[in-house]
Design a protein around this motif. Structure first.
Motif, PDB file in Angstrom:
ATOM      1  N   GLY A   1       3.671   2.718   5.390  1.00 56.09           N
ATOM      2  CA  GLY A   1       4.820   1.955   5.410  1.00 56.09           C
ATOM      3  C   GLY A   1       6.357   2.447   5.333  1.00 56.09           C
ATOM      4  N   THR A   2       6.892   1.041   5.875  1.00 57.98           N
ATOM      5  CA  THR A   2       8.313   1.013   5.472  1.00 57.98           C
ATOM      6  C   THR A   2       8.683   0.585   4.704  1.00 57.98           C
ATOM      7  OG1 THR A   2       9.076   0.451   7.457  1.00 57.98           O
ATOM      8  CG2 THR A   2       8.679   2.445   7.595  1.00 57.98           C
TER       9      THR A   2
ATOM     10  N   HIS B   1      -0.989  -8.693   0.514  1.00 59.63           N
ATOM     11  CA  HIS B   1      -0.824  -7.583   0.660  1.00 59.63           C
ATOM     12  C   HIS B   1      -0.492  -6.788   2.626  1.00 59.63           C
ATOM     13  CE1 HIS B   1      -3.562  -7.384  -3.003  1.00 59.63           C
ATOM     14  NE2 HIS B   1      -4.318  -8.208  -2.773  1.00 59.63           N
ATOM     15  N   LEU B   2       0.018  -5.888   1.975  1.00 57.96           N
ATOM     16  CA  LEU B   2       0.976  -5.638   3.272  1.00 57.96           C
ATOM     17  C   LEU B   2       0.221  -3.890   3.000  1.00 57.96           C
ATOM     18  CD1 LEU B   2       2.987  -5.988   5.548  1.00 57.96           C
ATOM     19  CD2 LEU B   2       5.043  -5.417   3.953  1.00 57.96           C
ATOM     20  N   ASN B   3      -0.580  -2.841   3.579  1.00 55.40           N
ATOM     21  CA  ASN B   3      -0.857  -2.119   3.185  1.00 55.40           C
ATOM     22  C   ASN B   3      -1.789  -1.523   4.765  1.00 55.40           C
ATOM     23  OD1 ASN B   3      -3.328  -3.167   3.983  1.00 55.40           O
ATOM     24  ND2 ASN B   3      -3.829  -3.965   1.522  1.00 55.40           N
ATOM     25  N   GLY B   4      -1.240  -2.148   5.695  1.00 65.00           N
ATOM     26  CA  GLY B   4      -2.014  -1.088   7.171  1.00 65.00           C
ATOM     27  C   GLY B   4      -3.371  -0.437   6.725  1.00 65.00           C
TER      28      GLY B   4
ATOM     29  N   GLY C   1       1.113  -1.232  -0.329  1.00 63.44           N
ATOM     30  CA  GLY C   1      -0.717   0.173   0.071  1.00 63.44           C
ATOM     31  C   GLY C   1       0.755   1.104  -0.451  1.00 63.44           C
ATOM     32  N   LEU C   2       0.522   2.749   0.360  1.00 65.12           N
ATOM     33  CA  LEU C   2       1.201   3.603   1.227  1.00 65.12           C
ATOM     34  C   LEU C   2       2.252   3.094   1.730  1.00 65.12           C
ATOM     35  CD1 LEU C   2      -2.101   5.732   0.988  1.00 65.12           C
ATOM     36  CD2 LEU C   2      -0.577   5.374  -0.938  1.00 65.12           C
ATOM     37  N   MET C   3       2.728   3.750   1.035  1.00 61.32           N
ATOM     38  CA  MET C   3       4.789   3.388   1.494  1.00 61.32           C
ATOM     39  C   MET C   3       5.147   5.307   2.463  1.00 61.32           C
ATOM     40  SD  MET C   3       5.418   0.801   2.187  1.00 61.32           S
ATOM     41  CE  MET C   3       7.022   0.427   1.569  1.00 61.32           C
TER      42      MET C   3
END
Length: 259
Positions: free
Chosen positions: A224-225, A250-253, A194-196
């Motif tokens: 995300g970092t 999916h890694l996106n908060g 997602g948003l980094m």
């Protein structure tokens, strides 16, 4: 160190590893014992990334090359393996072409399409084709494809049709490749981001309504970092990830990406 996450003796190649997410991935893999081959199309970035990992106590080698050039890929991988040993782990992180334009499809043309397909599909395939035979022969290997929620869900107004097409295409290839190599002890998975953190300035300035709308849907209200992504890579690339293959995680908060 927990043996389930021990990467000592492993060689990990991270494309686009000289900055941002790629550098964060390299930091985590190096911290847990891997020798990290830092690739970047810009030589100075590759060298700086490798120096960063070494300064933190890790083992790293800079190998700059263009992943969209198959001959460069094969020659560079062979050269790296002569120096540090066979590649056990591949993280296909490179995904944004230098000079690429995110345009609405009707405003675009084949010249603006090609960079996204070249880097996201052909570049990733080039890398996998170079390292998978050795992994299969040795009976162990890990591939992590870094993708994006845009491969699953479009964003109105972002102009990311070709970016999304490239990401969706390589995610499909990963599932099929995982079927081929799984019986040989090799796993192949995708992390869709997602948003980094690199978008923080855009969000704080309010200059992109589309990005703001995605941010508003982020349940964790946390960008995300690279280290977040690196930790997920660690799971998939270590013994702890033995039973996971052919998946898109999916890694996106908790944003709407991937629903």
């Amino acid at each position: 160190m927990n043996a389930h996450f021990d990467l000592k003796g492993k060689v990990a190649l991270v494309t686009g590893g000289g900055q941002n997410t790629g550098l964060g991935i390299g930091r985590i893999l190096a911290e847990y014992g891997a020798t990290v081959v830092v690739n970047d199309v810009v030589p100075d970035r590759a060298e700086a990334g490798a120096a960063d990992l070494r300064d933190a106590g890790g083992s790293a080698l800079a190998v700059p090359f263009d992943i969209t050039d198959y001959d460069q890929v094969t020659a560079s991988v062979q050269a790296a393996e002569k120096e540090v040993g066979p590649v056990d782990i591949l993280v296909n992180n490179a995904g944004l072409p230098i000079g690429g334009q995110m345009l609405p499809f009707l405003d675009s043309n084949p010249d603006t399409w090609r960079p996204y397909i070249d880097i996201n599909i052909f570049g990733s395939l080039n890398m996998m084709h170079a390292v998978l035979p050795g992994m299969v022969e040795r009976g162990w290997g890990r591939v992590v494809q870094i993708s994006s929620g845009s491969g699953s869900v479009p964003s109105r107004g972002l102009g990311g049709s070709m970016y999304g097409a490239g990401k969706a295409g390589i995610e499909g290839a990963v599932r099929h490749i995982a079927m081929e190599v799984g019986p040989h002890g090799v796993t192949v998975n995708t992390l869709a981001l997602g948003l980094m953190e690199k978008l923080r300035e855009t969000i704080e300035s309010g200059s992109s309504p589309v990005i703001d709308a995605i941010w508003d849907g982020n349940i964790m209200q946390h960008l995300g970092t690279g280290e977040d992504v690196g930790t997920a890579c660690l799971w998939l690339c270590s013994p702890a990830g033995d039973f996971v293959t052919g998946q898109t995680v999916h890694l996106n908060g908790g944003s709407y990406f991937g629903r």
